[in-house]
Design a protein around this motif. Structure first.
Motif, PDB file in Angstrom:
ATOM      1  N   TYR A   1     -25.101   6.870 -29.242  1.00  0.00           N
ATOM      2  CA  TYR A   1     -25.830   8.077 -28.852  1.00  0.00           C
ATOM      3  C   TYR A   1     -27.050   8.273 -29.736  1.00  0.00           C
ATOM      4  N   LYS A   2     -28.035   8.951 -29.187  1.00  0.00           N
ATOM      5  CA  LYS A   2     -29.287   9.248 -29.870  1.00  0.00           C
ATOM      6  C   LYS A   2     -29.506  10.752 -29.870  1.00  0.00           C
ATOM      7  N   VAL A   3     -29.871  11.323 -31.019  1.00  0.00           N
ATOM      8  CA  VAL A   3     -30.222  12.747 -31.073  1.00  0.00           C
ATOM      9  C   VAL A   3     -31.530  12.941 -30.320  1.00  0.00           C
ATOM     10  N   THR A   4     -31.493  13.793 -29.295  1.00  0.00           N
ATOM     11  CA  THR A   4     -32.706  14.013 -28.487  1.00  0.00           C
ATOM     12  C   THR A   4     -33.269  15.423 -28.630  1.00  0.00           C
ATOM     13  N   HIS A   5     -32.438  16.363 -29.073  1.00  0.00           N
ATOM     14  CA  HIS A   5     -32.941  17.729 -29.207  1.00  0.00           C
ATOM     15  C   HIS A   5     -32.103  18.485 -30.223  1.00  0.00           C
ATOM     16  N   TRP A   6     -32.780  19.273 -31.047  1.00  0.00           N
ATOM     17  CA  TRP A   6     -32.092  20.132 -32.018  1.00  0.00           C
ATOM     18  C   TRP A   6     -32.765  21.499 -31.998  1.00  0.00           C
ATOM     19  N   GLU A   7     -32.088  22.449 -31.411  1.00  0.00           N
ATOM     20  CA  GLU A   7     -32.542  23.837 -31.426  1.00  0.00           C
ATOM     21  C   GLU A   7     -31.777  24.508 -32.561  1.00  0.00           C
ATOM     22  N   GLU A   8     -32.440  24.664 -33.689  1.00  0.00           N
ATOM     23  CA  GLU A   8     -31.737  25.108 -34.900  1.00  0.00           C
ATOM     24  C   GLU A   8     -31.060  26.462 -34.693  1.00  0.00           C
ATOM     25  N   GLY A   9     -29.824  26.516 -35.152  1.00  0.00           N
ATOM     26  CA  GLY A   9     -29.027  27.721 -35.010  1.00  0.00           C
ATOM     27  C   GLY A   9     -28.339  27.836 -33.669  1.00  0.00           C
TER      28      GLY A   9
ATOM     29  N   LEU B   1     -45.500   3.074 -35.927  1.00  0.00           N
ATOM     30  CA  LEU B   1     -44.524   2.032 -36.243  1.00  0.00           C
ATOM     31  C   LEU B   1     -43.132   2.607 -36.357  1.00  0.00           C
ATOM     32  N   CYS B   2     -43.012   3.812 -36.949  1.00  0.00           N
ATOM     33  CA  CYS B   2     -41.695   4.436 -37.108  1.00  0.00           C
ATOM     34  C   CYS B   2     -41.070   4.726 -35.764  1.00  0.00           C
ATOM     35  N   ILE B   3     -41.842   5.280 -34.867  1.00  0.00           N
ATOM     36  CA  ILE B   3     -41.286   5.683 -33.583  1.00  0.00           C
ATOM     37  C   ILE B   3     -40.947   4.461 -32.739  1.00  0.00           C
ATOM     38  N   CYS B   4     -41.655   3.365 -32.953  1.00  0.00           N
ATOM     39  CA  CYS B   4     -41.410   2.155 -32.165  1.00  0.00           C
ATOM     40  C   CYS B   4     -39.970   1.664 -32.300  1.00  0.00           C
ATOM     41  N   ALA B   5     -39.431   1.715 -33.499  1.00  0.00           N
ATOM     42  CA  ALA B   5     -38.104   1.133 -33.718  1.00  0.00           C
ATOM     43  C   ALA B   5     -36.992   1.962 -33.129  1.00  0.00           C
ATOM     44  N   CYS B   6     -37.133   3.284 -33.162  1.00  0.00           N
ATOM     45  CA  CYS B   6     -35.991   4.109 -32.778  1.00  0.00           C
ATOM     46  C   CYS B   6     -36.345   5.275 -31.873  1.00  0.00           C
ATOM     47  N   ALA B   7     -37.465   5.232 -31.220  1.00  0.00           N
ATOM     48  CA  ALA B   7     -37.844   6.349 -30.368  1.00  0.00           C
ATOM     49  C   ALA B   7     -36.927   6.461 -29.171  1.00  0.00           C
ATOM     50  N   PRO B   8     -36.627   7.723 -28.743  1.00  0.00           N
ATOM     51  CA  PRO B   8     -35.763   7.885 -27.585  1.00  0.00           C
ATOM     52  C   PRO B   8     -36.429   7.407 -26.308  1.00  0.00           C
ATOM     53  N   ASN B   9     -35.658   6.773 -25.476  1.00  0.00           N
ATOM     54  CA  ASN B   9     -36.158   6.330 -24.185  1.00  0.00           C
ATOM     55  C   ASN B   9     -36.000   7.478 -23.198  1.00  0.00           C
ATOM     56  N   ASN B  10     -37.084   7.942 -22.643  1.00  0.00           N
ATOM     57  CA  ASN B  10     -37.026   9.107 -21.762  1.00  0.00           C
ATOM     58  C   ASN B  10     -36.154   8.883 -20.549  1.00  0.00           C
ATOM     59  N   SER B  11     -35.898   7.617 -20.215  1.00  0.00           N
ATOM     60  CA  SER B  11     -35.055   7.336 -19.051  1.00  0.00           C
ATOM     61  C   SER B  11     -33.648   6.905 -19.463  1.00  0.00           C
TER      62      SER B  11
ATOM     63  N   GLU C   1     -27.769  12.090 -26.502  1.00  0.00           N
ATOM     64  CA  GLU C   1     -27.717  11.444 -25.197  1.00  0.00           C
ATOM     65  C   GLU C   1     -27.319   9.984 -25.341  1.00  0.00           C
ATOM     66  N   LYS C   2     -26.546   9.519 -24.378  1.00  0.00           N
ATOM     67  CA  LYS C   2     -26.073   8.133 -24.380  1.00  0.00           C
ATOM     68  C   LYS C   2     -27.250   7.179 -24.230  1.00  0.00           C
ATOM     69  N   LYS C   3     -27.222   6.127 -25.053  1.00  0.00           N
ATOM     70  CA  LYS C   3     -28.272   5.119 -24.968  1.00  0.00           C
ATOM     71  C   LYS C   3     -28.042   4.203 -23.766  1.00  0.00           C
ATOM     72  N   GLU C   4     -29.127   3.814 -23.138  1.00  0.00           N
ATOM     73  CA  GLU C   4     -29.041   2.877 -22.018  1.00  0.00           C
ATOM     74  C   GLU C   4     -29.031   1.450 -22.552  1.00  0.00           C
ATOM     75  N   ASN C   5     -28.160   0.625 -21.965  1.00  0.00           N
ATOM     76  CA  ASN C   5     -28.056  -0.780 -22.381  1.00  0.00           C
ATOM     77  C   ASN C   5     -27.778  -0.920 -23.872  1.00  0.00           C
ATOM     78  N   TRP C   6     -26.877  -0.059 -24.351  1.00  0.00           N
ATOM     79  CA  TRP C   6     -26.503  -0.102 -25.764  1.00  0.00           C
ATOM     80  C   TRP C   6     -25.710  -1.372 -26.052  1.00  0.00           C
ATOM     81  N   TRP C   7     -25.897  -1.935 -27.231  1.00  0.00           N
ATOM     82  CA  TRP C   7     -25.248  -3.205 -27.583  1.00  0.00           C
ATOM     83  C   TRP C   7     -23.723  -3.128 -27.557  1.00  0.00           C
ATOM     84  N   GLY C   8     -23.144  -1.933 -27.745  1.00  0.00           N
ATOM     85  CA  GLY C   8     -21.693  -1.802 -27.808  1.00  0.00           C
ATOM     86  C   GLY C   8     -21.028  -1.512 -26.471  1.00  0.00           C
TER      87      GLY C   8
END
Length: 577
Positions: free
Chosen positions: A227-235, A11-21, A241-248
């Motif tokens: 934008y959506k955080v898609t990767h964090w390589e610590e340090g 359920l958590c991932i459904c609301a805000c999961a990154p779209n691979n495309s 990445e830009k969201k597709e079809n973003w409301w703004g």
């Protein structure tokens, strides 16, 4: 932190999961580009409420939205997710209407319940953000949902800055963070009641919410931004990445521009490595160059041909934080106001400015000179070793054994006038610390310099287990509530008043500032506070901070501002060249 897998992951991932495309790399548009921004210190996290480092705010500008916003140019409040500025119903009640259009990543609209949920979480003592809660709990009463897009926001008393809180609270999706409706029965009254007994279910929910999952795992970092955080390589780096079809996307607001396809925040703490990366054009924007870096780069022809160097006077200052209320096991010498006064006369202000290549300005108090209520009649502190010597001698600090260090009797024991000076381990602060240490020694004050990793600095200060620390505070151009760093309650609760500043008189001034709507009257209270501030010398202000920002000349609109985040990365456009 402990992790509790309380929410249903699907359920958590459904609301805000990154779209691979979400980012189409096959489209070779002329204006398609990625942007690399340098940050010297990795954010302490990207938790929407609990992460508070300066570099966190740079990332938040792209991934979150707030109900209101402080305009970067005018420094006035403007609506962001709100349809308009609030309608004031009376002295303590305001009506907000949420504009149509903004939706979460799962397509559901932003609702009044989301707004209420956001403030409720920030106010709850189970949330791991004590400094934020301390400020909110003082005046927030409640938020009542009137309809799906309307709330009534109430304060406990008249507060001149009551609506500014909404410019600093990223809105949260209730359906994403609480899909099982665990907090539906949680109320503002419960969150404000001292020692309220929360249920174990609610405690478990907050244990999960406070966990590292929501501050470091991209799948659980959800916001309204473009934008959506898609990767964090610590340090190393954080990728948005830009969201597709973003409301703004159809908005004309500069705050809703998403020109880069991706923004990469590259973490490089070493200045030489950063400089090399800039000259090699591996970085497009460098947020906070040191004065030495900016000075050297400004003389480099390669840099000048490829980058703009923007020097921006910001709402911040660098200072000596003096622990005036040491613990029972701490150093007692700094509790003497005469010692702190002598320190202010022993500080080599001009030499410090030369060390940073004069990329800063002097200010006489904690208030920035840009403010209307800056007290320009206050004397500017200056180096006067003769005065410092006289103050120390007259207050009993004498070098009786000829070792060059003064002593005095405290609680029946002879004590050397000696203390540690801490600083974040970078060349600029080290040079400043060495200058101060040498100057102090000339009047018989011995110091030991102690460097500390930058990310360990604020935990050290908040612990109140230090003597003197060279550090900086950065604010913004909105309503200036100085209580979090000057009120004695913020010392008692180990908030940002880590110096122990204040007394009943300054507390009353701080309280009156917040309750005074008349601008002229409020400005006079600010000036009265500045006079008291300069009497205590728990903050010895060295200089007003100047942010040095390098921006590639491949962009045609590198505007920079005093207000955080200083530059809007999403708005940058490629030149036609």
């Amino acid at each position: 932190m402990n992790k509790v897998n309380y929410l249903i992951v699907a359920l958590c991932i459904c609301a805000c999961a990154p779209n691979n495309s979400s980012v189409d790399r096959s489209d070779n548009k002329k204006d398609s580009f990625d942007l690399v921004a340098h940050i010297a210190v990795e954010p302490d996290g990207l938790h929407p409420l609990n992460s508070a480092s300066l570099n966190t705010s740079y990332v938040f500008e792209s991934i979150h939205k707030t109900l209101l916003k402080v305009d970067l140019e005018t420094l006035e409040l403007i609506p962001e997710i709100a349809k308009e500025l609030p309608i004031q119903l009376d002295s303590t009640n305001f009506r907000y209407i949420i504009r149509k259009g903004p939706v979460w990543d799962d397509g559901s609209p932003v609702t009044a319940e989301d707004v209420r949920f956001t403030l409720l979480l920030a106010l709850c003592p189970l949330n791991n953000a004590p400094q934020k809660r301390l400020t909110l709990a003082e005046f927030v009463d409640s938020v009542r949902v009137e309809s799906s897009n309307e709330i009534q926001y109430s304060t406990q008393f008249q507060f001149a800055g009551s609506n500014h809180i909404w410019s600093d609270l990223p809105l949260l999706s209730k359906s994403f963070y609480d899909p099982q409706n665990v907090l539906d029965k949680l109320t503002f009254a419960q969150c404000k009641e001292k020692d309220f007994e929360f249920s174990q279910e609610v405690r478990d929910w907050f244990l999960n919410f406070n966990s590292r999952k929501y501050s470091h795992n991209p799948e659980y970092i959800c916001g309204l931004g473009g934008y959506k955080v898609t990767h964090w390589e610590e340090g190393q780096f954080i990728t948005l990445e830009k969201k597709e079809n973003w409301w703004g996307d159809s908005s004309t607001s500069v705050y809703n521009k998403t020109n880069p396809d991706a923004i990469h925040f590259k973490v490089i703490s070493d200045e030489q490595t950063t400089t090399a990366a800039i000259l090699n054009k591996e970085i497009d924007v460098a947020y906070s160059l040191s004065s030495a870096q900016a000075h050297d780069l400004s003389k480099n022809e390669n840099f000048k041909s490829s980058f703009h160097l923007n020097k921006v006077d910001i709402f911040g200052f660098t200072f000596l934080a003096v622990n005036s209320r040491p613990s029972a096991t701490g150093n007692p010498v700094l509790s003497d106001p005469k010692v702190r006064l002598a320190m202010s006369y022993s500080t080599p202000y001009d030499a410090i400015l030369e060390t940073i290549y004069n990329m800063g300005t002097r200010q006489a108090s904690i208030v920035n000179p840009k403010r209307k209520y800056y007290h320009d009649k206050l004397p500017m502190p200056k180096l006067d070793l003769t005065r410092a010597d006289s103050i120390l001698t007259s207050s009993g600090w004498i070098d009786s054994n000829g070792d060059g260090i003064r002593e005095n009797k405290i609680n029946g024991k002879m004590v050397d006038l000696r203390f540690d000076i801490g600083f974040a381990d970078n060349p600029s602060f080290r040079s400043i610390a060495e200058l101060i240490s040498m100057s102090f020694l000339e009047v018989g004050i011995a110091t030991e310099l102690k460097a500390i990793e930058a990310n360990a600095m604020f935990p050290k200060l908040l612990s109140q287990e230090f003597d003197v620390f060279i550090t900086s505070l950065t604010g913004d151009g909105g309503f200036e509530d100085l209580s979090p760093i000057l009120h004695t309650d913020a010392w008692k609760h180990k908030g940002f008043n880590f110096t122990g500043f204040g007394d009943s008189i300054t507390d009353q001034l701080l309280n009156n500032i917040k309750k005074t709507f008349d601008e002229r009257g409020r400005n006079q209270l600010y000036r009265d506070l500045q006079e008291k501030f300069n009497e205590q010398n728990t903050f010895i202000v060295l200089f007003a901070t100047q942010r040095k920002i390098a921006v590639s000349k491949k962009f045609n609109n590198p505007s920079c501002f005093a207000q955080r985040p200083s530059i809007l990365l999403g708005s940058l456009e490629l030149t036609d060249k």
